[in-house]
Structures are given as structure tokens and as C-alpha cells.
Motif scaffolding. Structure first.
Motif, PDB file in Angstrom:
ATOM      1  N   ARG A 262       7.181 -53.128  24.134  1.00  0.00           N
ATOM      2  CA  ARG A 262       8.241 -52.905  25.111  1.00  0.00           C
ATOM      3  C   ARG A 262       7.662 -52.922  26.512  1.00  0.00           C
ATOM      4  O   ARG A 262       6.756 -52.138  26.840  1.00  0.00           O
ATOM      5  N   GLU A 263       8.159 -53.811  27.380  1.00  0.00           N
ATOM      6  CA  GLU A 263       7.705 -53.917  28.770  1.00  0.00           C
ATOM      7  C   GLU A 263       8.599 -53.057  29.661  1.00  0.00           C
ATOM      8  O   GLU A 263       9.829 -53.194  29.660  1.00  0.00           O
ATOM      9  N   VAL A 264       7.976 -52.170  30.436  1.00  0.00           N
ATOM     10  CA  VAL A 264       8.684 -51.329  31.401  1.00  0.00           C
ATOM     11  C   VAL A 264       7.911 -51.368  32.714  1.00  0.00           C
ATOM     12  O   VAL A 264       6.695 -51.108  32.717  1.00  0.00           O
ATOM     13  N   PHE A 265       8.571 -51.720  33.802  1.00  0.00           N
ATOM     14  CA  PHE A 265       7.889 -51.849  35.096  1.00  0.00           C
ATOM     15  C   PHE A 265       6.677 -52.774  35.000  1.00  0.00           C
ATOM     16  O   PHE A 265       5.594 -52.489  35.517  1.00  0.00           O
ATOM     17  N   ASP A 266       6.881 -53.876  34.263  1.00  0.00           N
ATOM     18  CA  ASP A 266       5.868 -54.930  34.111  1.00  0.00           C
ATOM     19  C   ASP A 266       4.611 -54.457  33.367  1.00  0.00           C
ATOM     20  O   ASP A 266       3.522 -55.033  33.527  1.00  0.00           O
ATOM     21  N   ARG A 267       4.754 -53.432  32.591  1.00  0.00           N
ATOM     22  CA  ARG A 267       3.618 -52.915  31.810  1.00  0.00           C
ATOM     23  C   ARG A 267       4.115 -52.519  30.420  1.00  0.00           C
ATOM     24  O   ARG A 267       5.282 -52.139  30.259  1.00  0.00           O
ATOM     25  N   PRO A 268       3.243 -52.559  29.424  1.00  0.00           N
ATOM     26  CA  PRO A 268       3.639 -52.045  28.103  1.00  0.00           C
ATOM     27  C   PRO A 268       3.960 -50.555  28.182  1.00  0.00           C
ATOM     28  O   PRO A 268       3.273 -49.801  28.891  1.00  0.00           O
ATOM     29  N   LEU A 269       4.967 -50.138  27.487  1.00  0.00           N
ATOM     30  CA  LEU A 269       5.337 -48.726  27.453  1.00  0.00           C
ATOM     31  C   LEU A 269       4.166 -47.854  26.992  1.00  0.00           C
ATOM     32  O   LEU A 269       4.001 -46.713  27.445  1.00  0.00           O
ATOM     33  N   SER A 270       3.332 -48.400  26.138  1.00  0.00           N
ATOM     34  CA  SER A 270       2.193 -47.642  25.606  1.00  0.00           C
ATOM     35  C   SER A 270       1.113 -47.363  26.652  1.00  0.00           C
ATOM     36  O   SER A 270       0.210 -46.557  26.405  1.00  0.00           O
ATOM     37  N   SER A 271       1.191 -48.003  27.817  1.00  0.00           N
ATOM     38  CA  SER A 271       0.176 -47.801  28.847  1.00  0.00           C
ATOM     39  C   SER A 271       0.469 -46.589  29.724  1.00  0.00           C
ATOM     40  O   SER A 271      -0.359 -46.230  30.568  1.00  0.00           O
ATOM     41  N   PHE A 272       1.631 -45.961  29.551  1.00  0.00           N
ATOM     42  CA  PHE A 272       2.004 -44.834  30.404  1.00  0.00           C
ATOM     43  C   PHE A 272       1.479 -43.524  29.818  1.00  0.00           C
ATOM     44  O   PHE A 272       1.450 -43.328  28.598  1.00  0.00           O
ATOM     45  N   GLN A 273       1.074 -42.625  30.691  1.00  0.00           N
ATOM     46  CA  GLN A 273       0.460 -41.381  30.247  1.00  0.00           C
ATOM     47  C   GLN A 273       1.389 -40.546  29.373  1.00  0.00           C
ATOM     48  O   GLN A 273       0.968 -39.995  28.347  1.00  0.00           O
ATOM     49  N   LEU A 274       2.655 -40.422  29.767  1.00  0.00           N
ATOM     50  CA  LEU A 274       3.571 -39.582  28.996  1.00  0.00           C
ATOM     51  C   LEU A 274       3.790 -40.146  27.592  1.00  0.00           C
ATOM     52  O   LEU A 274       3.900 -39.394  26.624  1.00  0.00           O
ATOM     53  N   THR A 275       3.860 -41.460  27.486  1.00  0.00           N
ATOM     54  CA  THR A 275       4.005 -42.071  26.167  1.00  0.00           C
ATOM     55  C   THR A 275       2.766 -41.792  25.313  1.00  0.00           C
ATOM     56  O   THR A 275       2.864 -41.437  24.139  1.00  0.00           O
ATOM     57  N   GLN A 276       1.586 -41.955  25.912  1.00  0.00           N
ATOM     58  CA  GLN A 276       0.362 -41.703  25.155  1.00  0.00           C
ATOM     59  C   GLN A 276       0.267 -40.244  24.718  1.00  0.00           C
ATOM     60  O   GLN A 276      -0.186 -39.945  23.611  1.00  0.00           O
ATOM     61  N   LYS A 277       0.705 -39.325  25.571  1.00  0.00           N
ATOM     62  CA  LYS A 277       0.687 -37.913  25.184  1.00  0.00           C
ATOM     63  C   LYS A 277       1.568 -37.673  23.965  1.00  0.00           C
ATOM     64  O   LYS A 277       1.175 -36.958  23.026  1.00  0.00           O
ATOM     65  N   LYS A 278       2.760 -38.250  23.967  1.00  0.00           N
ATOM     66  CA  LYS A 278       3.645 -38.098  22.806  1.00  0.00           C
ATOM     67  C   LYS A 278       2.991 -38.632  21.536  1.00  0.00           C
ATOM     68  O   LYS A 278       3.010 -37.995  20.486  1.00  0.00           O
ATOM     69  N   LEU A 279       2.413 -39.810  21.645  1.00  0.00           N
ATOM     70  CA  LEU A 279       1.784 -40.429  20.480  1.00  0.00           C
ATOM     71  C   LEU A 279       0.606 -39.600  19.973  1.00  0.00           C
ATOM     72  O   LEU A 279       0.447 -39.391  18.761  1.00  0.00           O
ATOM     73  N   VAL A 280      -0.209 -39.135  20.895  1.00  0.00           N
ATOM     74  CA  VAL A 280      -1.370 -38.329  20.496  1.00  0.00           C
ATOM     75  C   VAL A 280      -0.921 -37.032  19.846  1.00  0.00           C
ATOM     76  O   VAL A 280      -1.435 -36.637  18.787  1.00  0.00           O
ATOM     77  N   ASP A 281       0.034 -36.346  20.445  1.00  0.00           N
ATOM     78  CA  ASP A 281       0.517 -35.085  19.873  1.00  0.00           C
ATOM     79  C   ASP A 281       1.061 -35.300  18.466  1.00  0.00           C
ATOM     80  O   ASP A 281       0.800 -34.498  17.557  1.00  0.00           O
ATOM     81  N   MET A 282       1.807 -36.382  18.273  1.00  0.00           N
ATOM     82  CA  MET A 282       2.382 -36.657  16.957  1.00  0.00           C
ATOM     83  C   MET A 282       1.296 -36.914  15.924  1.00  0.00           C
ATOM     84  O   MET A 282       1.351 -36.399  14.790  1.00  0.00           O
TER      85      MET A 282
END
Length: 378
Positions: A262-282
Motif C-alpha cells: 500500500r502506497e501512502v504519501f509516495d511511500r509504502p505504508l510499512s515504512s512509517f513508524q506507527l505502522t512498524q510499531k503496530k506490527l512489532v507489538d503484534m
């Protein structure tokens, strides 16, 4: 945490086998089954062919697999859908276990081989319209007569009842809970599917009405009292402690894939800190829960499992799984509320999973009783 390194080659082979079954038979169709509230009964013979019915039981044509193998299979099935894992739980952990643990040799030899082969489907009638967490207050009764038993009452939320060939019905006999083997073609047995469910839609739960006459041989001869059904419930609870994590793992995998593409603001959604935090916590919470399930299984296979430990795992892992599924849905944004993605379906199903075979509250009080020595149920 590379938890698979703790698995034997046989356990890994079973995991691959069940995972491949889910990929082939479940994932392409589950969104439609959930949408139409359809239990895919055509999969039941295939589940039997995989050796999933009564897989933890020994003898009488049952597979005799280990507790860890059973747990691994439940995790893989629930990665597809909780409703399909429930089929295995109802058939094997509840109905077949009741006959295997408490039945006569005649009952075992007649029913268990057929149920293991999927030639007969079973259900387990304990919960009533007004007796869920408090089965001691059940109203269903069995009265002994000159030619057998007269069984009357009602049950609710009984999985597979409308397609079952045999029902294990728990009833009061002179104030004591006893189990009965009731062929569902017995006159006076009526099962009606419960409709308009918001959870477990690709599954089948029913109301049962009972006004049946049974032969003397219908009673389960061993373990009178609530110990009888509770023995079966503990088997089901054990499977849930593993199975719920399949739903959680699948939700994480879906979220990871979506965020990468998923591209958001010309970047993969996975590159954002908040997304990575969610993934790591899960993932951290999932790994902790998987290690708990594995420890539970190894203790069960070693004959060292204490019953309150099942409550710890069922409570903790259901709670963990439902939070993971909800958080995974947030990564999907608006698309996450559609049937194209699994996390919200899993989360909805887990509302049922955390409720049946003992609610969060019941398991909390079981553990509380162990810690304090005080039973706070009443």
C-alpha cells in the motif's frame, strides 16, 4: 522467535499438511461462506481423511496423535477460520471425548470408529438458554422408567446439532448431572440452527428441544457429575489456546502484506513508524502466546498439566488474539472492513471463541481460586 525449531519433524509435517489444506480448500472460499453464513459441510469428509476427528484420542480407530500435534493442527485450521476449527473441537474434543472417556465399550465400539472416519457427526449438549457459565443449574432432566429413560429439556449454542447423527446430552438424574448418547433420529429430538449471527458465521450452532425416550444403554456409565462434561470442556479449551493464535497469525500476515504494497504519501505504508510499531507489538505478543501454547502442550504430553494452566492459556491467548486481529484491521484502513481481508472476520469470530468453553470471567475466577484458595463463583 523461530518457535518451529522446537517442533519435531513429525510435527512440522503435520503443520505443512494442514496448512496446505487450508490454503487449498478454505482461503479461496471463506469470505463467501462467511457472507452467506454457510458451513461448508463438503469439507468434513476431507477433515476426516486428514485424521483430524478425535486426533488426540487413542484406540477405536482414532489417530492417537500427541497434544502438541493436535494444537498445531488447530492453529493452522483457525488461520483459515474459527468456525472450521470449531468443527474439530465439537466432533473430537467434546462429543468423541465424552464417549471415549465416559462411555461403555459398546458405545465406544459403535460410535468412535465411525466418527473418526467422518461417517457420523456428533454434537455436545451442555449449555442451555439459561445455563451457560453455570451448568449445575441446568433444567434438562432424565427420568428412569421401566423401559429406559425419558429425557426432556432444551439446549442452546450447540455446534453441529442440525447435521449431527449423535448428540451427547447432559441432564440431571435425581439432581446429579449425567451424560446420554442420543441418536438424533430419535423421535422428540429437534435441532434448529441459530440465525442472524454476527460472529462464527461460517459455522453452525443450534437450539435443541428434547422430549425423547431412550433405552437403558443410552447413559454414559462412567464419571457421573459435572466432572464428566468438564473433562471434555478442558480438551476443547486446550485446543482453543492454540487455535486462536492461528487467527492472530493470519491477521498479522495479511497486515504485513498489505502494508508492504500500500502506497501512502509516495511511500509504502510499512515504512512509517506507527505502522512498524503496530506490527512489532503484534508479533511480540503472538510469539509470547505461541510459547505459552507450546509449553502447555508439552506439559500435557508429559502428563504434568494442571487444569488451571489450561485456563491461563485460554484466557491469555484469546485476549491476545482478539487484540492482534483488531490492530491488524487498523493497518488495512477502510479496506479492512470488507471480506477481501481476514482480520475483522477473525476478530468477530474471536468474540465467540473467548466466550464459549468458559468466558474470560470464568477462567479469571478459576485462576483466582488457584491463587487464593477461595472460590469466587458464587
Amino acid at each position: 522467535m523461530n518457535i518451529q525449531r522446537h517442533f519435531t519433524e513429525q510435527e512440522k509435517a503435520l503443520q505443512s499438511q494442514v496448512s496446505e489444506f487450508v490454503d487449498r480448500e478454505v482461503r479461496p472460499h471463506i469470505a463467501q461462506w462467511y457472507e452467506t453464513a454457510t458451513l461448508p459441510v463438503e469439507l468434513l469428509p476431507k477433515m476426516a481423511d486428514l485424521g483430524l476427528f478425535g486426533m488426540h484420542l487413542k484406540g477405536y480407530g482414532c489417530p492417537g496423535r500427541s497434544a502438541v500435534e493436535y494444537g498445531i493442527a488447530m492453529q493452522e485450521l483457525e488461520a483459515g477460520d474459527s468456525g472450521l476449527r470449531t468443527v474439530i473441537s465439537v466432533q473430537g474434543s467434546l462429543a468423541m471425548t465424552a464417549i471415549h472417556r465416559h462411555g461403555s465399550e459398546e458405545q465406544k465400539n459403535y460410535w468412535l470408529p465411525r466418527m473418526a472416519r467422518g461417517e457420523a457427526i456428533g454434537c455436545f449438549g451442555l449449555t442451555e438458554p439459561n445455563a451457560g457459565s453455570d451448568p449445575a443449574n441446568m433444567k434438562t432432566t432424565a427420568t428412569q422408567e421401566s423401559d429406559g429413560w425419558h429425557l426432556t429439556g432444551a439446549k442452546r449454542w450447540i455446534g453441529l446439532a442440525s447435521i449431527a447423527d449423535v448428540a451427547i446430552i447432559w441432564a440431571k438424574v435425581d439432581g446429579t448431572v449425567r451424560g446420554f448418547v442420543v441418536p438424533t433420529d430419535t423421535p422428540g429430538f429437534k435441532a434448529t440452527p441459530i440465525e442472524q449471527k454476527l460472529s462464527m458465521r461460517a459455522s453452525l450452532q443450534c437450539d435443541i428441544e428434547l422430549d425423547v425416550h431412550l433405552p437403558d444403554s443410552a447413559i454414559l456409565p462412567d464419571n457421573p457429575g459435572l466432572k464428566g462434561p468438564f473433562t471434555c470442556l478442558n480438551e476443547a479449551r486446550y485446543g482453543i489456546a492454540w487455535g486462536a493464535l492461528g487467527a492472530a497469525r493470519d491477521s498479522i500476515e495479511v497486515a504485513l502484506d498489505y502494508a508492504a504494497n500500500r502506497e501512502v504519501f509516495d511511500r509504502p505504508l510499512s515504512s512509517f513508524q506507527l505502522t512498524q510499531k503496530k506490527l512489532v507489538d503484534m508479533v511480540v505478543e503472538l510469539n509470547k502466546a505461541q510459547l505459552l501454547a507450546l509449553e502447555l502442550g508439552r506439559a500435557k504430553d508429559a502428563g504434568q498439566l494442571e487444569l488451571h494452566q489450561i485456563s491461563v492459556a485460554k484466557l491469555a491467548n484469546c485476549r491476545t488474539a482478539i487484540e492482534i486481529c483488531r490492530d491488524a484491521r487498523t493497518i488495512l484502513g477502510g479496506n479492512g472492513i470488507t471480506g477481501d481481508y481476514s482480520p475483522l472476520r477473525h476478530a468477530n469470530n474471536l468474540e465467540s471463541v473467548r466466550t464459549y468453553e468458559g468466558t474470560d470471567e470464568v477462567h479469571t475466577l478459576i485462576v483466582g481460586n488457584k491463587l487464593t484458595g477461595h472460590a469466587a463463583f458464587r
